[in-house]
Enzyme design. Structure first.
Site, PDB file in Angstrom:
ATOM      1  N   HIS A 166      89.626   2.319  74.116  1.00 26.07           N
ATOM      2  CA  HIS A 166      88.663   3.070  73.296  1.00 26.07           C
ATOM      3  C   HIS A 166      89.355   4.255  72.615  1.00 26.07           C
ATOM      4  O   HIS A 166      89.165   4.501  71.422  1.00 26.07           O
ATOM      5  CB  HIS A 166      87.535   3.635  74.177  1.00 26.07           C
ATOM      6  CG  HIS A 166      86.654   2.620  74.830  1.00 26.07           C
ATOM      7  ND1 HIS A 166      86.324   2.665  76.162  1.00 26.07           N
ATOM      8  CD2 HIS A 166      86.013   1.533  74.326  1.00 26.07           C
ATOM      9  CE1 HIS A 166      85.514   1.653  76.456  1.00 26.07           C
ATOM     10  NE2 HIS A 166      85.318   0.947  75.362  1.00 26.07           N
ATOM     11  N   SER A 207      86.058  -1.951  80.045  1.00 26.26           N
ATOM     12  CA  SER A 207      85.459  -1.074  81.059  1.00 26.26           C
ATOM     13  C   SER A 207      85.186  -1.863  82.337  1.00 26.26           C
ATOM     14  O   SER A 207      85.353  -1.346  83.443  1.00 26.26           O
ATOM     15  CB  SER A 207      84.148  -0.477  80.533  1.00 26.26           C
ATOM     16  OG  SER A 207      84.395   0.329  79.418  1.00 26.26           O
ATOM     17  N   ARG A 266      89.470  -6.972  70.300  1.00 27.41           N
ATOM     18  CA  ARG A 266      90.606  -7.295  71.160  1.00 27.41           C
ATOM     19  C   ARG A 266      91.092  -8.710  70.927  1.00 27.41           C
ATOM     20  O   ARG A 266      92.239  -8.948  70.613  1.00 27.41           O
ATOM     21  CB  ARG A 266      90.228  -7.113  72.640  1.00 27.41           C
ATOM     22  CG  ARG A 266      90.170  -5.667  73.063  1.00 27.41           C
ATOM     23  CD  ARG A 266      89.473  -5.518  74.361  1.00 27.41           C
ATOM     24  NE  ARG A 266      88.118  -6.058  74.257  1.00 27.41           N
ATOM     25  CZ  ARG A 266      87.181  -5.921  75.158  1.00 27.41           C
ATOM     26  NH1 ARG A 266      87.440  -5.288  76.262  1.00 27.41           N
ATOM     27  NH2 ARG A 266      85.976  -6.430  74.981  1.00 27.41           N
ATOM     28  N   LYS A 282      68.670  -0.649  80.936  1.00 25.75           N
ATOM     29  CA  LYS A 282      69.893  -1.345  81.359  1.00 25.75           C
ATOM     30  C   LYS A 282      70.672  -0.481  82.349  1.00 25.75           C
ATOM     31  O   LYS A 282      70.887   0.711  82.105  1.00 25.75           O
ATOM     32  CB  LYS A 282      70.749  -1.642  80.110  1.00 25.75           C
ATOM     33  CG  LYS A 282      71.736  -2.771  80.310  1.00 25.75           C
ATOM     34  CD  LYS A 282      72.493  -3.057  79.024  1.00 25.75           C
ATOM     35  CE  LYS A 282      73.944  -3.373  79.337  1.00 25.75           C
ATOM     36  NZ  LYS A 282      74.796  -3.288  78.165  1.00 25.75           N
TER      37      LYS A 282
HETATM   38  O1  PNS Z   1      80.509  -1.272  74.316  1.00 23.37           O
HETATM   39  P1  PNS Z   1      79.490  -2.324  73.987  1.00 23.37           P
HETATM   40  O2  PNS Z   1      78.585  -2.566  75.181  1.00 23.37           O
HETATM   41  O3  PNS Z   1      80.083  -3.582  73.442  1.00 23.37           O
HETATM   42  O4  PNS Z   1      78.573  -1.718  72.811  1.00 23.37           O
HETATM   43  C1  PNS Z   1      77.453  -2.405  72.317  1.00 23.37           C
HETATM   44  C2  PNS Z   1      76.641  -1.438  71.438  1.00 23.37           C
HETATM   45  C3  PNS Z   1      76.235  -0.226  72.246  1.00 23.37           C
HETATM   46  C4  PNS Z   1      77.480  -0.999  70.265  1.00 23.37           C
HETATM   47  C5  PNS Z   1      75.383  -2.206  70.933  1.00 23.37           C
HETATM   48  O5  PNS Z   1      74.671  -2.684  72.021  1.00 23.37           O
HETATM   49  C6  PNS Z   1      74.471  -1.328  70.070  1.00 23.37           C
HETATM   50  O6  PNS Z   1      74.757  -1.101  68.915  1.00 23.37           O
HETATM   51  N1  PNS Z   1      73.376  -0.810  70.657  1.00 23.37           N
HETATM   52  C7  PNS Z   1      72.430   0.029  69.955  1.00 23.37           C
HETATM   53  C8  PNS Z   1      71.080  -0.680  69.776  1.00 23.37           C
HETATM   54  C9  PNS Z   1      71.043  -1.504  68.492  1.00 23.37           C
HETATM   55  O7  PNS Z   1      71.092  -0.973  67.402  1.00 23.37           O
HETATM   56  N2  PNS Z   1      70.983  -2.839  68.650  1.00 23.37           N
HETATM   57  C10 PNS Z   1      70.926  -3.755  67.532  1.00 23.37           C
HETATM   58  C11 PNS Z   1      72.272  -3.963  66.857  1.00 23.37           C
HETATM   59  S1  PNS Z   1      72.991  -5.460  67.339  1.00 23.37           S
END
Ligand code: PNS
Length: 166
Positions: free
Chosen positions: A17, A128, A90, A41
């Site tokens: 990150h 993570s 990645r 969650k």
């Molecule tokens: O680190 P991650 O878990 O891959 O991140 C995922 C994340 C947090 C970027 C994604 O879940 C997100 O954008 N969440 C915010 C809610 C949202 O807008 N969801 C719809 C877009 S797909």
């Protein structure tokens, strides 16, 4: 001023990150690292812990800020007047999920772009969840996470008897 948002769970932050955030900070005027959380969650670290670790890990980058939000990413982007989303890629296995999210966000907010940074080779395997697993089983996570946050990650994830053993 070009503002980008780098969203994620950061549960916890890894060297992967930090590499992406650092590279974005060299290209854009303002980088907001967003702990995007969902109250329903389960996470391993609290939102406050995740933000504090991110602040420590990026403290030397003056154009990087850390924030959190529980809503839709595109709503947040509009609130802070951001130009794009920055994410790290990645491997091919990341692609499908990231592509789906990028297209969803673009549908919700026409004109919303997602910029993907390819991970540095040494961080290809890092996530993570790998950090959590290695740490909770007593493995050495130096090299996986920034030194400045390693202690708190170990303190939270590793069983007490393992910590006493070193
Ligand atoms: O680190 P991650 O878990 O891959 O991140 C995922 C994340 C947090 C970027 C994604 O879940 C997100 O954008 N969440 C915010 C809610 C949202 O807008 N969801 C719809 C877009 S797909």
């Amino acid at each position: 001023m070009k503002t980008v948002v780098c969203p994620g769970s950061f549960d916890p932050v890894t060297n992967g990150h930090v590499d992406i955030i650092q590279r974005a900070s060299g290209l854009f005027d303002r980088v907001i690292v967003l702990v995007a959380y969902n109250a329903a969650k389960q996470s391993h670290f609290t939102v406050e812990e995740r933000m504090a670790m991110l602040r420590k890990a990026t403290g030397r980058l003056p154009n990087v800020e850390v924030d959190c939000d529980a809503g839709l990413l595109v709503d947040y982007l509009q609130r802070v007047d951001a130009h794009a989303i920055v994410k790290g890629l990645r491997a091919v296995s990341d692609f499908e999920y990231e592509f789906q999210m990028a297209l969803t966000n673009r549908k919700l907010l026409p004109g919303c772009d997602t910029i993907f940074f390819t991970t540095s080779g040494e961080n290809m395997y890092l996530s993570s969840s790998i950090v959590r697993q290695v740490c909770s089983l007593g493995g050495d996570i130096s090299g996986f996470v920034p030194d400045c946050v390693r202690g708190e990650i170990v303190a939270k994830l590793r069983p007490q008897q393992e910590q006493e053993r070193g």
